[in-house]
Design a protein around this motif. Structure first.
Motif, PDB file in Angstrom:
ATOM      1  N   GLY A 195       0.798  -1.211   0.000  1.00  0.00           N
ATOM      2  CA  GLY A 195       0.000   0.000   0.000  1.00  0.00           C
ATOM      3  C   GLY A 195       0.832   1.261   0.000  1.00  0.00           C
ATOM      4  O   GLY A 195       0.423   2.292  -0.550  1.00  0.00           O
ATOM      5  N   GLU A 196       2.024   1.214   0.611  1.00  0.00           N
ATOM      6  CA  GLU A 196       2.889   2.383   0.661  1.00  0.00           C
ATOM      7  C   GLU A 196       3.330   2.830  -0.732  1.00  0.00           C
ATOM      8  O   GLU A 196       3.641   4.006  -0.941  1.00  0.00           O
TER       9      GLU A 196
ATOM     10  N   GLY B  76       1.403   2.782  -3.442  1.00  0.00           N
ATOM     11  CA  GLY B  76       0.296   3.493  -4.078  1.00  0.00           C
ATOM     12  C   GLY B  76       0.118   3.132  -5.540  1.00  0.00           C
ATOM     13  O   GLY B  76       0.867   2.334  -6.113  1.00  0.00           O
TER      14      GLY B  76
ATOM     15  N   GLU C  92      -6.705   3.916   7.257  1.00  0.00           N
ATOM     16  CA  GLU C  92      -5.608   4.689   6.665  1.00  0.00           C
ATOM     17  C   GLU C  92      -5.788   4.792   5.155  1.00  0.00           C
ATOM     18  O   GLU C  92      -5.584   5.859   4.565  1.00  0.00           O
ATOM     19  N   TYR C  93      -6.178   3.679   4.536  1.00  0.00           N
ATOM     20  CA  TYR C  93      -6.389   3.685   3.090  1.00  0.00           C
ATOM     21  C   TYR C  93      -7.541   4.615   2.712  1.00  0.00           C
ATOM     22  O   TYR C  93      -7.481   5.332   1.714  1.00  0.00           O
TER      23      TYR C  93
ATOM     24  N   ALA D 155      -8.457   7.280   4.090  1.00  0.00           N
ATOM     25  CA  ALA D 155      -8.069   8.687   4.217  1.00  0.00           C
ATOM     26  C   ALA D 155      -6.927   9.061   3.279  1.00  0.00           C
ATOM     27  O   ALA D 155      -6.483  10.215   3.265  1.00  0.00           O
ATOM     28  N   SER D 156      -6.473   8.115   2.491  1.00  0.00           N
ATOM     29  CA  SER D 156      -5.330   8.359   1.607  1.00  0.00           C
ATOM     30  C   SER D 156      -5.708   9.246   0.426  1.00  0.00           C
ATOM     31  O   SER D 156      -6.857   9.271  -0.012  1.00  0.00           O
ATOM     32  N   GLY D 157      -4.720   9.947  -0.107  1.00  0.00           N
ATOM     33  CA  GLY D 157      -4.927  10.723  -1.319  1.00  0.00           C
ATOM     34  C   GLY D 157      -4.815   9.886  -2.565  1.00  0.00           C
ATOM     35  O   GLY D 157      -5.032  10.387  -3.678  1.00  0.00           O
ATOM     36  N   ASP D 158      -4.476   8.613  -2.395  1.00  0.00           N
ATOM     37  CA  ASP D 158      -4.323   7.698  -3.529  1.00  0.00           C
ATOM     38  C   ASP D 158      -5.658   7.002  -3.813  1.00  0.00           C
ATOM     39  O   ASP D 158      -6.201   6.313  -2.944  1.00  0.00           O
TER      40      ASP D 158
ATOM     41  N   LEU E 222      -5.913   3.175  -3.214  1.00  0.00           N
ATOM     42  CA  LEU E 222      -6.026   2.749  -1.819  1.00  0.00           C
ATOM     43  C   LEU E 222      -7.435   3.010  -1.290  1.00  0.00           C
ATOM     44  O   LEU E 222      -7.972   2.196  -0.521  1.00  0.00           O
ATOM     45  N   ARG E 223      -8.025   4.097  -1.706  1.00  0.00           N
ATOM     46  CA  ARG E 223      -9.414   4.347  -1.291  1.00  0.00           C
ATOM     47  C   ARG E 223     -10.338   3.280  -1.864  1.00  0.00           C
ATOM     48  O   ARG E 223     -11.310   2.871  -1.214  1.00  0.00           O
TER      49      ARG E 223
END
Length: 224
Positions: free
Chosen positions: A161-162, A164, A198-199, A201-204, A207-208
Motif C-alpha cells: 500500500g505504501e 500506491g 488509513e487507506y 483517508a489516503s490521497g491515492d 487505496l481508497r
C-alpha cells in the motif's frame, strides 16, 4: 503414450471447441495471448479431467505459449507433487490475471505450505506475481496457515500500500487477503480495520478503492 503425444491429443480436442468470438471479445477487453482458441475455462477443465493427474504432462503444458494448454496444466497437475521451485517458476512466468486466478484456485491453494511461499511473492516488482502471492495466501487450504503468523501478511499488505497507484489485479488480491486476515482473530480484525481506515483517508485513489471494497466485505462477513 509419452507427454508430447498426450499434449498433441489434448490440443486437438481443445481446438474442436475453438470460439473466435470469444477471442475477439477478450482482445477488446485488452486480454491478448500469443495464441488462444477462445475455449471456455469450464470446457478446458472438463477436457483436462481426462488427463489428470499427470505432473510431468502439466509441466510440459505450462511451458507452451497457448492459453488453453497453460490453463489445462493447472487442472491436470497433481498438488502432492508440486514443489516450491515449480511454484516459483510458474509465478515468475505469470503474465495474465486469468492464468494467475485459475492456477491458484485449481492448484496452488491445494499445495501444502503455500502460504509461506506466497509471502515472498508479495514483494515482487511484477504485478502478476504479486497478485499470485496475495491470492494464494488468501485462498490457501493449508491447515498450517490458520496457525501461522497473520501479522507478517498484514505487514506485507501495508508495504504494498505504501507504493500506491495499485493495479486492478493487485487491488483484488488485497481485498481477498484482508478478508481472510480479518477472520483469523479479533486482534487481526481490529488491525485490518485500522489499515483500511488509513487507506480510506489516503490521497491515492487505488487505496481508497481497496478500503471501500474490502471494508464492506469484512462488515458483511461479520454479520453472517
Amino acid at each position: 503414450m509419452d507427454d508430447t503425444t498426450k499434449m498433441v491429443a489434448l490440443l486437438r480436442r481443445l481446438k474442436t471447441e475453438m470460439n473466435g468470438a470469444v477471442v475477439g471479445a477478450m482482445q477488446e477487453r485488452g486480454v491478448d495471448y500469443p495464441l488462444s482458441y477462445g475455449v471456455s475455462v469450464a470446457t478446458i477443465r472438463e477436457i483436462a479431467a481426462d488427463y489428470a493427474p499427470d505432473h510431468s504432462l502439466a509441466l510440459l503444458l505450462f511451458r507452451q505459449q497457448v492459453r488453453e494448454l497453460r490453463l489445462a496444466a493447472a487442472f491436470i497437475d497433481d498438488p502432492a507433487r508440486v514443489t516450491p521451485q515449480q511454484m516459483d517458476e510458474w509465478a515468475e512466468a505469470f503474465d495474465r490475471a486469468e492464468i494467475v486466478e485459475q492456477v491458484v484456485w485449481a492448484l496452488f491453494r491445494r499445495v501444502k505450505h503455500t502460504a509461506r511461499t506466497s509471502l515472498s511473492w508479495m514483494g515482487a516488482d511484477r504485478p502478476m506475481k504479486r497478485y499470485a502471492g496475495l491470492l494464494t495466501a488468501a485462498s490457501s487450504l493449508d491447515e498450517e496457515w490458520c496457525g501461522g503468523d497473520p501479522e507478517a501478511f498484514l505487514e506485507a499488505v501495508g508495504r504494498i500500500g505504501e507504493e500506491g497507484n495499485l493495479p486492478a489485479a493487485v487491488r483484488r488480491g488485497i481485498f481477498r487477503l484482508l478478508l481472510r486476515l480479518s477472520g483469523t482473530s479479533a486482534g487481526m480484525l481490529r488491525k485490518t480495520k485500522e489499515l483500511l481506515a488509513e487507506y480510506a483517508a489516503s490521497g491515492d485513489a487505488s487505496l481508497r478503492d481497496v478500503a471501500a471494497e474490502a471494508g464492506w466485505q469484512i462488515e458483511y462477513a461479520q454479520d453472517e
